[in-house]
Structure formats: structure tokens, C-alpha cells
Design a protein around this motif. Sequence first.
Motif, mmCIF file in Angstrom:
data_model
loop_
_atom_site.group_PDB
_atom_site.id
_atom_site.type_symbol
_atom_site.label_atom_id
_atom_site.label_comp_id
_atom_site.label_asym_id
_atom_site.label_seq_id
_atom_site.Cartn_x
_atom_site.Cartn_y
_atom_site.Cartn_z
ATOM 1 N N TRP A 76 2.417 -5.748 -7.126
ATOM 2 C CA TRP A 76 0.957 -5.812 -7.011
ATOM 3 C C TRP A 76 0.376 -4.419 -6.806
ATOM 4 N N GLY A 77 1.023 -3.622 -6.002
ATOM 5 C CA GLY A 77 0.554 -2.262 -5.754
ATOM 6 C C GLY A 77 0.651 -1.380 -6.990
ATOM 7 N N ARG A 78 1.680 -1.605 -7.801
ATOM 8 C CA ARG A 78 1.872 -0.786 -9.011
ATOM 9 C C ARG A 78 0.965 -1.217 -10.154
ATOM 10 N N PHE A 79 0.962 -2.527 -10.459
ATOM 11 C CA PHE A 79 0.250 -2.955 -11.664
ATOM 12 C C PHE A 79 -1.218 -3.207 -11.426
ATOM 13 N N GLY A 80 -1.589 -3.576 -10.206
ATOM 14 C CA GLY A 80 -2.916 -4.127 -10.129
ATOM 15 C C GLY A 80 -3.855 -3.663 -9.065
ATOM 16 N N GLY A 81 -3.530 -2.648 -8.320
ATOM 17 C CA GLY A 81 -4.507 -2.198 -7.340
ATOM 18 C C GLY A 81 -4.438 -2.930 -6.022
ATOM 19 N N GLY A 82 -3.292 -3.510 -5.718
ATOM 20 C CA GLY A 82 -3.157 -4.245 -4.469
ATOM 21 C C GLY A 82 -3.381 -3.404 -3.233
ATOM 22 N N LEU A 83 -2.931 -2.160 -3.282
ATOM 23 C CA LEU A 83 -3.138 -1.291 -2.112
ATOM 24 C C LEU A 83 -4.619 -1.106 -1.830
ATOM 25 N N GLU A 84 -5.412 -0.930 -2.899
ATOM 26 C CA GLU A 84 -6.858 -0.763 -2.738
ATOM 27 C C GLU A 84 -7.495 -2.006 -2.108
ATOM 28 N N THR A 85 -7.036 -3.185 -2.545
ATOM 29 C CA THR A 85 -7.585 -4.423 -1.985
ATOM 30 C C THR A 85 -7.235 -4.538 -0.510
ATOM 31 N N LEU A 86 -5.995 -4.267 -0.160
ATOM 32 C CA LEU A 86 -5.605 -4.332 1.254
ATOM 33 C C LEU A 86 -6.448 -3.386 2.100
ATOM 34 N N ILE A 87 -6.717 -2.209 1.588
ATOM 35 C CA ILE A 87 -7.520 -1.225 2.321
ATOM 36 C C ILE A 87 -8.929 -1.754 2.568
ATOM 37 N N THR A 88 -9.515 -2.470 1.596
ATOM 38 C CA THR A 88 -10.869 -3.008 1.799
ATOM 39 C C THR A 88 -10.898 -4.063 2.896
ATOM 40 N N TYR A 89 -9.747 -4.610 3.242
ATOM 41 C CA TYR A 89 -9.638 -5.570 4.343
ATOM 42 C C TYR A 89 -9.209 -4.901 5.649
ATOM 43 N N GLY A 90 -9.181 -3.578 5.675
ATOM 44 C CA GLY A 90 -8.864 -2.855 6.892
ATOM 45 C C GLY A 90 -7.383 -2.600 7.114
ATOM 46 N N LEU A 91 -6.536 -2.979 6.174
ATOM 47 C CA LEU A 91 -5.111 -2.694 6.297
ATOM 48 C C LEU A 91 -4.847 -1.260 5.848
ATOM 49 N N ARG A 92 -3.758 -0.678 6.327
ATOM 50 C CA ARG A 92 -3.438 0.707 6.004
ATOM 51 C C ARG A 92 -2.013 0.812 5.449
ATOM 52 N N PRO A 93 -1.807 0.359 4.205
ATOM 53 C CA PRO A 93 -0.458 0.444 3.634
ATOM 54 C C PRO A 93 -0.108 1.876 3.250
ATOM 55 N N SER A 94 1.168 2.187 3.339
ATOM 56 C CA SER A 94 1.616 3.481 2.825
ATOM 57 C C SER A 94 1.791 3.344 1.311
#
Length: 176
Positions: free
Chosen positions: A107-125
Motif C-alpha cells: 500500500w505504501g509503495r503503490f498507492g500512497g498509504g503512508l500519506e493517508t496514514l499521516i492525514t490520520y495523525g499516524l507517523r510511519p517511517s
Amino acid sequence: MWLFGTRKEAPPSAPPGCRIHAIGDVHGRDDLLRDVFARIDADLHEHRTEHAVEIHRGDYVDHGPRSRDVLDLLIRRNRTRDAVFLKGNHESIALDFTSDPAVLRSWGRFGGGLETLITYGLRPSVNPSDPELAELSQQWCRALDGTTGLFWTLCCPVSIWATSTSCMRAFGPAFR
């Protein structure tokens, strides 16, 4: 006889008295969605109709900077409009992440999952370890509690069908 596109048929149309607006691939851009809503509102003001339906064709999240704001905007819009929300592949993989932490790798590679998590206040590396994936998945489940979480799980039927009597029917629970 239909052969290689020679069949002559009338183009598809909505039932009389029904106007359908289809919107898709918002991808975290609430600014563009607000513009689309303004154009729909202007169209409905200009073309009065008995019944208007908005079909949101999925891919509300990922890529853009404001996925959560897009969902909040859709929830507010649904309170005053007859709307159907279809689940796109981006919503499907985001929901898969609630039960399978390893999903974030794709999800992080193909689709912007990291960006979505960030909009929910999560801080993935950028490249989370297995323990971080597990923690992020738990945080994601907690983040989806409440109204926005209901949208994710209830407002995304996977198919729709139209009839001349009901205009539109969704397979899946309604959300108001």
C-alpha cells in the motif's frame, strides 16, 4: 446485428426525472472535490429534477495531502444528498491493513498509504520494520473509530444497479 461496433443503440440515460452525477478518483484532494460539488450544485440549480443521485466511484484516499478531509467532506455531503459510495481499490487495501500489517508494504509503495496514514495523525517511517507495521496497524484501527471509520466500513458497497423505478439502489448499508 451487432458486429465490430456497427450496432446502433441509444446512449445510456437516466430514468425520467432523475439526474446522476458520477465522481471518481479524488485521491486525497478535498480542494478539487469542493470544486466538483460546486459544479454539481450549479448544474442542479440550472436543471431542476425530481431526483438527483451522486455516485462516488471510489479512490477517495491516497496520493493527495488530505485523505481524511476528503472523507469528512463526503460524510457531510451525504447528510444532504442522495449518494452512493463505492469502494475503490485504495479503500480496499486500506481496510485490509486493519487485519494484515504487512499490507502497508504494498500500500505504501503503490498507492500512497503512508500519506493517508499521516492525514490520520499516524507517523510511519519510510520503510517500517515488522514491529512498526504491527503498531501502525493497531493505530490505524483506533484512528478509524468514530464517524470516519463508519464511512470506511459501511459506505462502500462494491456494486450498484439502476432501475427505471428507483433510479439507483446500492448493495450495502446506508449511512446518514
